[in-house]
Every structure is written in structure tokens, then in C-alpha cells.
Design a protein around this motif. Structure first.
Motif, PDB file in Angstrom:
ATOM      1  N   GLY A 262      20.441  48.116 -20.359  1.00  0.00           N
ATOM      2  CA  GLY A 262      20.031  49.233 -19.722  1.00  0.00           C
ATOM      3  C   GLY A 262      20.995  50.095 -19.614  1.00  0.00           C
ATOM      4  O   GLY A 262      20.845  51.272 -18.947  1.00  0.00           O
ATOM      5  N   GLY A 263      22.184  49.933 -20.134  1.00  0.00           N
ATOM      6  CA  GLY A 263      23.381  51.196 -20.182  1.00  0.00           C
ATOM      7  C   GLY A 263      24.161  51.214 -21.308  1.00  0.00           C
ATOM      8  O   GLY A 263      24.128  50.209 -22.118  1.00  0.00           O
ATOM      9  N   VAL A 264      24.636  52.402 -21.681  1.00  0.00           N
ATOM     10  CA  VAL A 264      25.496  52.623 -22.577  1.00  0.00           C
ATOM     11  C   VAL A 264      26.906  53.004 -21.964  1.00  0.00           C
ATOM     12  O   VAL A 264      26.964  53.955 -21.041  1.00  0.00           O
ATOM     13  CB  VAL A 264      25.013  53.710 -23.487  1.00  0.00           C
ATOM     14  N   PRO A 265      27.991  52.330 -22.370  1.00  0.00           N
ATOM     15  CA  PRO A 265      28.011  51.148 -23.311  1.00  0.00           C
ATOM     16  C   PRO A 265      27.182  49.958 -22.814  1.00  0.00           C
ATOM     17  O   PRO A 265      27.074  50.000 -21.311  1.00  0.00           O
ATOM     18  CB  PRO A 265      29.583  50.832 -23.545  1.00  0.00           C
ATOM     19  N   GLY A 266      27.140  48.871 -23.381  1.00  0.00           N
ATOM     20  CA  GLY A 266      26.530  47.748 -23.201  1.00  0.00           C
ATOM     21  C   GLY A 266      27.360  46.949 -22.312  1.00  0.00           C
ATOM     22  O   GLY A 266      28.742  47.501 -22.145  1.00  0.00           O
TER      23      GLY A 266
ATOM     24  N   ASN B 155      32.658  55.873 -22.344  1.00  0.00           N
ATOM     25  CA  ASN B 155      32.026  55.054 -21.329  1.00  0.00           C
ATOM     26  C   ASN B 155      30.598  55.659 -20.934  1.00  0.00           C
ATOM     27  O   ASN B 155      30.090  55.298 -19.649  1.00  0.00           O
ATOM     28  CB  ASN B 155      32.461  54.614 -20.187  1.00  0.00           C
ATOM     29  N   GLY B 156      29.803  56.385 -22.071  1.00  0.00           N
ATOM     30  CA  GLY B 156      28.758  56.931 -21.631  1.00  0.00           C
ATOM     31  C   GLY B 156      28.730  58.040 -20.617  1.00  0.00           C
ATOM     32  O   GLY B 156      27.628  58.315 -20.367  1.00  0.00           O
ATOM     33  N   GLN B 157      29.690  58.620 -20.334  1.00  0.00           N
ATOM     34  CA  GLN B 157      29.702  59.691 -19.428  1.00  0.00           C
ATOM     35  C   GLN B 157      30.372  60.829 -19.885  1.00  0.00           C
ATOM     36  O   GLN B 157      31.396  60.644 -20.701  1.00  0.00           O
ATOM     37  CB  GLN B 157      30.659  59.230 -18.069  1.00  0.00           C
ATOM     38  N   PHE B 158      30.077  61.811 -19.443  1.00  0.00           N
ATOM     39  CA  PHE B 158      30.755  63.212 -20.097  1.00  0.00           C
ATOM     40  C   PHE B 158      31.975  63.563 -19.074  1.00  0.00           C
ATOM     41  O   PHE B 158      31.883  63.240 -17.765  1.00  0.00           O
ATOM     42  CB  PHE B 158      30.037  64.537 -19.970  1.00  0.00           C
ATOM     43  N   ASP B 159      33.238  63.498 -19.638  1.00  0.00           N
ATOM     44  CA  ASP B 159      34.325  63.885 -19.004  1.00  0.00           C
ATOM     45  C   ASP B 159      34.694  63.137 -17.725  1.00  0.00           C
ATOM     46  O   ASP B 159      34.751  63.852 -16.530  1.00  0.00           O
ATOM     47  CB  ASP B 159      34.180  65.377 -18.557  1.00  0.00           C
TER      48      ASP B 159
ATOM     49  N   ALA C  73      34.859  58.918 -11.160  1.00  0.00           N
ATOM     50  CA  ALA C  73      34.259  57.752 -11.458  1.00  0.00           C
ATOM     51  C   ALA C  73      35.025  56.539 -10.582  1.00  0.00           C
ATOM     52  O   ALA C  73      36.185  56.650 -10.421  1.00  0.00           O
ATOM     53  CB  ALA C  73      34.318  57.522 -13.115  1.00  0.00           C
ATOM     54  N   VAL C  74      34.071  55.739 -10.211  1.00  0.00           N
ATOM     55  CA  VAL C  74      34.900  54.419  -9.699  1.00  0.00           C
ATOM     56  C   VAL C  74      35.700  53.524 -10.690  1.00  0.00           C
ATOM     57  O   VAL C  74      34.926  53.388 -11.779  1.00  0.00           O
ATOM     58  CB  VAL C  74      33.905  53.575  -9.047  1.00  0.00           C
ATOM     59  N   LEU C  75      36.826  53.201 -10.568  1.00  0.00           N
ATOM     60  CA  LEU C  75      37.420  52.232 -11.629  1.00  0.00           C
ATOM     61  C   LEU C  75      36.484  50.971 -11.800  1.00  0.00           C
ATOM     62  O   LEU C  75      36.151  50.391 -10.824  1.00  0.00           O
ATOM     63  CB  LEU C  75      38.699  52.100 -11.017  1.00  0.00           C
TER      64      LEU C  75
ATOM     65  N   ARG D 239      17.139  47.287 -25.587  1.00  0.00           N
ATOM     66  CA  ARG D 239      15.836  47.992 -25.195  1.00  0.00           C
ATOM     67  C   ARG D 239      16.176  49.493 -24.695  1.00  0.00           C
ATOM     68  O   ARG D 239      17.419  49.932 -24.567  1.00  0.00           O
ATOM     69  CB  ARG D 239      15.454  47.350 -23.781  1.00  0.00           C
ATOM     70  N   LYS D 240      15.223  50.215 -24.532  1.00  0.00           N
ATOM     71  CA  LYS D 240      15.291  51.753 -24.213  1.00  0.00           C
ATOM     72  C   LYS D 240      15.790  51.774 -22.649  1.00  0.00           C
ATOM     73  O   LYS D 240      15.377  50.942 -21.934  1.00  0.00           O
ATOM     74  CB  LYS D 240      13.994  52.327 -24.387  1.00  0.00           C
ATOM     75  N   ALA D 241      16.335  52.933 -22.564  1.00  0.00           N
ATOM     76  CA  ALA D 241      16.750  53.168 -21.151  1.00  0.00           C
ATOM     77  C   ALA D 241      17.008  54.779 -21.044  1.00  0.00           C
ATOM     78  O   ALA D 241      16.932  55.390 -21.995  1.00  0.00           O
ATOM     79  CB  ALA D 241      18.287  52.302 -20.747  1.00  0.00           C
ATOM     80  N   ILE D 242      17.272  55.065 -19.681  1.00  0.00           N
ATOM     81  CA  ILE D 242      17.504  56.477 -19.300  1.00  0.00           C
ATOM     82  C   ILE D 242      18.797  56.700 -19.042  1.00  0.00           C
ATOM     83  O   ILE D 242      19.198  55.771 -18.052  1.00  0.00           O
ATOM     84  CB  ILE D 242      16.553  57.099 -18.496  1.00  0.00           C
ATOM     85  N   GLN D 243      19.716  57.720 -19.450  1.00  0.00           N
ATOM     86  CA  GLN D 243      21.217  57.731 -18.734  1.00  0.00           C
ATOM     87  C   GLN D 243      21.709  59.151 -18.623  1.00  0.00           C
ATOM     88  O   GLN D 243      21.292  60.033 -19.469  1.00  0.00           O
ATOM     89  CB  GLN D 243      22.085  56.957 -19.637  1.00  0.00           C
ATOM     90  N   GLN D 244      22.512  59.544 -17.899  1.00  0.00           N
ATOM     91  CA  GLN D 244      22.687  60.832 -17.500  1.00  0.00           C
ATOM     92  C   GLN D 244      24.037  60.934 -18.333  1.00  0.00           C
ATOM     93  O   GLN D 244      25.103  60.290 -18.096  1.00  0.00           O
ATOM     94  CB  GLN D 244      23.291  61.015 -16.052  1.00  0.00           C
ATOM     95  N   ILE D 245      23.919  61.517 -19.939  1.00  0.00           N
ATOM     96  CA  ILE D 245      25.045  61.499 -20.733  1.00  0.00           C
ATOM     97  C   ILE D 245      25.550  63.020 -20.605  1.00  0.00           C
ATOM     98  O   ILE D 245      26.791  63.122 -20.475  1.00  0.00           O
ATOM     99  CB  ILE D 245      24.586  61.293 -22.259  1.00  0.00           C
ATOM    100  N   ALA D 246      24.838  64.007 -20.542  1.00  0.00           N
ATOM    101  CA  ALA D 246      25.232  65.334 -20.310  1.00  0.00           C
ATOM    102  C   ALA D 246      25.882  65.561 -18.960  1.00  0.00           C
ATOM    103  O   ALA D 246      25.411  64.774 -18.054  1.00  0.00           O
ATOM    104  CB  ALA D 246      24.233  66.218 -20.652  1.00  0.00           C
ATOM    105  N   PRO D 247      26.465  66.667 -18.723  1.00  0.00           N
ATOM    106  CA  PRO D 247      26.917  66.810 -17.325  1.00  0.00           C
ATOM    107  C   PRO D 247      25.937  67.107 -16.386  1.00  0.00           C
ATOM    108  O   PRO D 247      24.604  67.215 -16.851  1.00  0.00           O
ATOM    109  CB  PRO D 247      27.719  68.237 -17.495  1.00  0.00           C
ATOM    110  N   ASP D 248      26.251  66.780 -14.931  1.00  0.00           N
ATOM    111  CA  ASP D 248      25.063  66.844 -13.969  1.00  0.00           C
ATOM    112  C   ASP D 248      24.565  68.065 -14.251  1.00  0.00           C
ATOM    113  O   ASP D 248      25.074  69.179 -14.470  1.00  0.00           O
ATOM    114  CB  ASP D 248      25.816  66.754 -12.483  1.00  0.00           C
TER     115      ASP D 248
END
Ligand SMILES: [Cu+2]
Length: 457
Positions: free
Chosen positions: A53-57, A195-199, A16-18, A32-41
């Protein structure tokens, strides 16, 4: 296929980029509703509910003493509000439906406008139907900066969350009112994100000094955190600086809603990986990786100075009255009876209504406050956990000091973990006028009975 953490750990994601400290330029927080890659690629994306539009806000960062102004715009199919957790806030801005404000209906808005008196790590989240709305992703970090920034190479906010995802679709399993969860440990998930990302992985140098701002945004999971390839100190808990930073020797718990600020030095050598690990009953799993490349010229220091104190009130316990709050119910200690309003109901009737827990005999927020305090008065509150589960008890609008087993005053907190069978005392200076919620932060427990309140006038 199941979402085992081990599987997830093997499918590592890209570096991830710092994150840069983003100062939100907009003054709107659009739910609002949004779509995000939470599970691994390789897994599908997850439909979430978000701020902007993102988790976390968006990370809200401002100077100590500054004024925070945000307009909440509700583009969700449910009413909502925002609670600013840990901020010793103006009561009208506290975001509790039915106590401090009306819900913000779909299509509606609300202007939050308040001062932030204390530096530290805080967070904001949806306080209407939190058991669903927070689980869907409605939370974000709120960072109040000290006047003098710490001398660190990276200042990282790490928000931990625990998702229950369908292993095929990666959609959030929508059994938010599941009675088994609510009557047991709460909604535990099958994938932990940071931060809304796996690993996620961050790029650091050996001997870099990092400030890690850990926030537990999970519905119910208690982490037991330890460091791998890092050495350091806890410098603040729930936003408030410790008088003496505490060396991280082994592991430390982080219950729902709690925060811990760490200053750590990267001990791992170049080309190695350091990390933050949670050691739980099912085994240890990594939360964040720090990929080490190169070496900083820093030399490790044997100790660290405390953060500057926040303007908290003095606590004098001498004549402070004691108020007992008994935590009752849940699986294996089922309620025999409890009140809903004026009505005393049997345990069986309460279960049919989805009420599994009670605080001092009330299975919902009672009509009268648990404590009616004169402004400025000091109180001891004793949480007696008669249940078979741990609970993270949170008071709004105030921090309190833990009273240690030997009677001395411990750290300032806004959320205290009370283990099963345990009794814990806190000291509260009731100096912020208004009606304030007091509840368990296992959100399914709060939704099924563990809600109370206190008044300061
Ligand atoms: Cu609880």
C-alpha cells in the motif's frame, strides 16, 4: 506547466516525521495498486503499484545471519517476482523468472525464505517486467543490522527514485517500452522522490551524527551526490563496508541499484537547513533537507572507524582467467547484427523487435552461460563499453571486487558503473552455486538486450 525541479523545490512540503525502525510484523508482502502523494502538495495523487500500500514498500530490518521469510501475494494485473538485490542468496530465492523460478501470476503467491549472510543496506524489487513494475513503485528497503549498532543520532534509509509523471494529472506516463528511452540513456523522469515523497525534510540538531543509507531505485538516473551543511564519510558501498571510510570531499556517483552508507555530522547551525544535493548536467537540485534546530553535545571527530567486515571470500588473482564482456549498441553505435538465440539478425531487424543492445553479440539472455564456473574459482571479468552511454552492470548472488587501474583490488560491489568508452575489470569468486543473472541495471537497457547469465557448479 512542466514538472521543473526548480518549481518543485519552491513548493516545499511539510517536515516529515523521522521514521521509526518498523519491524514488519506481517510476513506477507502484498503487491497491489495504491494511491500516493508523490508530486508536491497541490498536485493530484499518483496511482502506483506497491508492496503493502505504500512506496517504498515496508522496510524489512533483521539481524545479520537471520532468516528472512516473506510470502509474496500478487494482487496486480501482471505476473511478478521479487529479487533481493545484493543478498548472497540461495539461488532458488533470487526471484528471476525463467532462470530461478516461475513468475507469480495474478492471484498467486510465492514463499521467499532465505538467510542474510551480510550486514548492510540492500533492497528488494519486482524482477518481472522491471522496466514497468519498478517505475510504478514496486521496491522497498532491506536492512541487515550489524551486531553492534553504530553510535548515531538517526539511522535514515533514503530511497531515491525518478518518476515520469504527467504534469496535469500526476499519473505515471505509461510509455515504459518507449524505443527512444531504451536506445538512449533509459527512462529518465521529471520528478525525483526520496522515500516516495518529493523534497522531504527531517528535523535534526546541529552536530547530530546521522547514518544515511542511500539506495538508488531509479530506472536509469545516475545521481552525482554531494553534501550541503553536512560533513562525513562513505562507510559502505553496495552494502559492503569499506576497509577505510572515504571522506566525502566533493561529489560521488550513485548509479541505478547502487547503495552508499554515509556517516555524516550536521555542521549547519541551528535554524539553518542542511541537505543532500545531486549535481547533474542540467544543474544541481536538492533531494532531502535537514532542518536544524538546537544543538547536540557531540563534538565532531576527525575520523571514523570502519564498519565490521562481512564474511566475504578471499580474492587471489594469480591464475584467475579473464573473461571479456563487450557492451554494444544503442543510439549512435547501432548494432550491425546480433543473436537472438541461434539466429543472427541485422541491426534493422533487431530495432524492429525493440532490441537495441547486445552483450558479446547476444541481444537477449543467451542459451549458454557467459561463464561456467567451478564453485570457488576466481575470475576476472572485463566490461568493455563500446556504446555511447554509461551502464550499471549487476551480478546476482555475488559481490565482486573492483580491480583498480593500477591492478590493486578496490571496494566490494554488486553493481559497477561502466562509463561510455570505459573498460572496467572486476574480480569474482564464484562461490554461490546456481544460475545467476548478469545485466545492465538501466532497466530499459536490460529489457532491450543487455541480459546475460553465469553458472556456478
Ligand atoms: Cu545499460
Amino acid at each position: 506547466m512542466t514538472f521543473s525541479r526548480r518549481l518543485f523545490l519552491q513548493s516545499a512540503t511539510a517536515l516529515a516525521v523521522l521514521p521509526k525502525a518498523v519491524r514488519a510484523s506481517s510476513t506477507d508482502l502484498v503487491a497491489r495498486k495504491a494511491i500516493q502523494q508523490i508530486a508536491p502538495d497541490g498536485f493530484p495523487e499518483t496511482p502506483v503499484w506497491s508492496y503493502g500500500g505504500g512506496v517504498p514498500g515496508p522496510e524489512i530490518r533483521l539481524a545479520q545471519g537471520a532468516r528472512l521469510q516473506r510470502r509474496l501475494v500478487n494482487d496486480l494485473p501482471q505476473p511478478t517476482t521479487i529479487h533481493w538485490h545484493g543478498i548472497r542468496i540461495d539461488n532458488a530465492m533470487d526471484g528471476v523468472p525463467g532462470l530461478t523460478q516461475d513468475v507469480v501470476k495474478s492471484g498467486g503467491d510465492f514463499r521467499y525464505d532465505f538467510l542474510v549472510p551480510d550486514a548492510g543496506t540492500y533492497w528488494y524489487y519486482a524482477h518481472n517486467r522491471s522496466v514497468e513494475q519498478v517505475a510504478r513503485g514496486l521496491y522497498g528497503p532491506l536492512i541487515v543490522e550489524e551486531a553492534e549498532p553504530l553510535d548515531v543520532d538517526h539511522d535514515l534509509t533514503l530511497m531515491l527514485d525518478d518518476w515520469r509523471l504527467d504534469p496535469e494529472t500526476a499519473h505515471i506516463v505509461d510509455d515504459f517500452d518507449n524505443g527512444h528511452d531504451q536506445s538512449h540513456a533509459g527512462r529518465l523522469g521529471n520528478l525525483v522522490s526520496v522515500n516516495g515523497q518529493f523534497d522531504p525534510a527531517f528535523s535534526v540538531r546541529s552536530r547530530d551524527r546521522l547514518r544515511l543509507r542511500l539506495v538508488n531505485a531509479s530506472n536509469a538516473r545516475i545521481y552525482d551526490l554531494s553534501l550541503d551543511g553536512l560533513v562525513g564519510w562513505i562507510v559502505a558501498l553496495d552494502g559492503m563496508p569499506l576497509e577505510t571510510p572515504m571522506r566525502v570531499e566533493d561529489s560521488f556517483p550513485l548509479a541505478p541499484a547502487q547503495r552508499a552508507d554515509l556517516v555524516v555530522d550536521v555542521e549547519a547551525q541551528p535554524d539553518k537547513v542542511a541537505g543532500l544535493v545531486s549535481r547533474e548536467r542540467e544543474g544541481a537540485f536538492g533531494l532531502v533537507r535537514f532542518a536544524v534546530s538546537g544543538q547536540s553535545a557531540r563534538t565532531g571527530q576527525p575520523s571514523i572507524a570502519p564498519l565490521p567486515p562481512n564474511p566475504l571470500p578471499a580474492v587471489t588473482l594469480d591464475s584467475a582467467p579473464l573473461h571479456r564482456m563487450t557492451l554494444q549498441g544503442g543510439a549512435m553505435r547501432w548494432l550491425e547484427s546480433a543473436h537472438l538465440g541461434e539466429t543472427l539478425l541485422s541491426g534493422r531487424e533487431l530495432v524492429q523487435l525493440g532490441r537495441f543492445w547486445a552483450l558479446n553479440g547476444y541481444a537477449e539472455r543467451p542459451q549458454d552461460p557467459f561463464l561456467d564456473a567451478q564453485r570457488g574459482s576466481v575470475h576476472r571479468i572485463e566490461f568493455v563499453n563500446e556504446t555511447a552511454f554509461p551502464h550499471a552492470m549487476h551480478l546476482h548472488g555475488h559481490h565482486f571486487r573492483l580491480i583498480l587501474a593500477d591492478g590493486r583490488l578496490g571496494p566490494w560491489r554488486d553493481t559497477v558503473l561502466v562509463e561510455r568508452g570505459q573498460t572496467r575489470q572486476i574480480a569474482l569468486v564464484a562461490d554461490n552455486p546456481g544460475d545467476w543473472l548478469l545485466h545492465c541495471h538501466m532497466l530499459g537497457h536490460a529489457a532491450s538486450g543487455m541480459m546475460s547469465w553465469f553458472r556456478v557448479t
